[in-house]
Design an enzyme around this catalytic site. Structure first.
Site, short mmCIF file in Angstrom:
data_model
loop_
_atom_site.label_atom_id
_atom_site.label_comp_id
_atom_site.label_asym_id
_atom_site.label_seq_id
_atom_site.Cartn_x
_atom_site.Cartn_y
_atom_site.Cartn_z
N THR A 182 0.83 -1.20 0.00
CA THR A 182 0.00 0.00 0.00
C THR A 182 0.86 1.26 0.00
OG1 THR A 182 -1.61 -1.22 1.31
CG2 THR A 182 -1.89 1.16 1.19
N HIS A 229 2.89 -5.47 -4.30
CA HIS A 229 1.62 -6.20 -4.30
C HIS A 229 0.65 -5.54 -5.27
CE1 HIS A 229 2.51 -7.67 0.08
NE2 HIS A 229 3.19 -8.34 -0.83
N ASP A 248 4.38 -8.89 5.34
CA ASP A 248 5.13 -9.58 4.30
C ASP A 248 6.52 -8.95 4.19
OD1 ASP A 248 5.64 -11.39 2.26
OD2 ASP A 248 4.78 -10.12 0.69
#
Length: 369
Positions: free
Chosen positions: A178, A204, A300
């Site tokens: 993000t 991501h 992550d």
């Protein structure tokens, strides 16, 4: 209670998004808008904590509205609602560059309405919560200080001993989520010298988006950025970005190091996963890489940083103040794995200096002026 305004020209999408949000016990939709102009009016009137914004709308499209919203309400988190197409990806990346914090994709190829709602819920709810955390209500972060060289006379730690004996940097590995597209753009844009090592990265994102992002990042400076393909030999000055929906690893074969893509199960709810990439980096470049964790939700990359750091590789985490979401870098910092915790605008210069020092050492050792 987190207050949200939903802007979309489709009554069905407004109903689906509002229903998913209202089902959460801590979120309430306090208003809806049918176009970008109305979205700006609703934000000014209702002062929500967050806005979801469709891209394609009449009167004023989402991108135009995003630019105006960022000018008038720069602290308002906006989540774009995008289609999984090249056009949707391109406009979404424009919106992220214009100040949007994140995006979700509209459900596709779902077998049922329940599947569509579940897919939307899994994407949207965590983002709304992460982007609306109020720092004033949070306890002080348990941020570990950046590691420093021990004072004279003080015994170095095992990790410091390993770092002191580590090989010169041969690779940079980056993980982000993000807020990552803008963070990557700012880091790469601040690197003015073509690095003499390859870079591998996980952001991501779904398919289509990563290819578009690679094209855009490649225009920012001397680093050539490409979406990774299977079996490529790593080259200095090139960044290989994991394609959406596939894990990226690096493997040493003979004198070269090559990319490997695969479709194994997601890790940390993500494919590609930063942990998957960083573990492979630790295997291929023990003690000779730099791992960088930028803004993102979740944790992550923490396990991968631990694996890389155990062999002496340098670990860098973005600081809380400059992160859109201090999840991934916070997890690394709070675990005590970060050698340096830096504001975003310091990351690129830090990497440049690390590589310049290595290059100077090589020239000195070989007698090259």
């Amino acid at each position: 209670m987190i207050s949200v305004v939903v802007a979309d020209d489709s009554a069905l999408v407004r109903r689906l998004v509002s229903g998913v949000l209202n089902d959460a016990p801590d979120i309430r939709v306090i208003g809806v808008a049918h176009n970008g102009a109305q979205a700006i009016e609703r934000v000014a009137e209702l002062q929500p904590d967050l806005l979801t914004l469709d891209i394609e709308m009449p009167v004023m499209d989402g991108l135009t509205a995003m630019r105006e919203l960022h000018r008038r309400f720069p602290r308002l988190p906006v989540v774009m609602v995008s289609t999984l197409t090249q056009q949707g990806a391109a406009i979404t990346l424009d919106a992220l560059a214009a100040g949007a914090r994140d995006y979700v994709t509209k459900p596709t190829n779902s077998a049922s309405l329940a599947d569509s709602l579940g897919e939307l819920r899994d994407q949207l709810i965590p983002r709304v919560r992460a982007l609306t955390l109020r720092r004033a209500s949070l306890p002080p972060p348990r941020q570990a200080p950046a590691r420093t060289v021990p004072a004279r006379g003080q015994a170095p730690t095992t990790r410091e001993k390993r770092r002191a004996s580590a090989r010169p940097t041969q690779l940079i590995a980056i993980g982000s989520s993000t807020g990552g597209p803008d963070a990557l753009a700012r880091v790469l844009g601040s690197i003015t010298e073509r690095p003499h090592v390859p870079i591998v990265a996980v952001q991501h994102m779904p398919p289509v988006f990563t290819a578009m992002l690679a094209q855009r990042l490649s225009k920012l400076g001397p680093i050539a950025v490409q979406e990774a393909e299977d079996g490529q030999q790593l080259s200095p000055g090139v960044m290989y970005l994991a394609p959406g929906g596939r894990h990226l690893e690096v493997q040493r074969r003979g004198a070269g190091v090559f990319t490997r893509l695969h479709d194994k199960d997601p890790e940390n709810y993500s494919r590609p996963s930063v942990d998957v990439l960083f573990r492979s980096v630790a295997e291929a470049y023990p003690g000779s890489a730099i791992g960088v964790i930028l803004t993102g939700m979740g944790h992550d990359g923490r396990g991968g940083c631990e694996r890389m750091g155990a062999d002496g590789s340098l670990i860098v985490a973005q600081d809380q103040e400059s992160s859109v979401v201090w999840g991934m870098p916070g997890a690394v910092a709070e675990a005590g794995l970060a050698d340096a915790i830096l504001a975003l605008d310091k990351v690129g210069p830090f990497l440049t200096e690390q590589l310049r020092n290595v290059g100077a050492g090589r020239r000195s050792a070989t007698g090259v002026a």
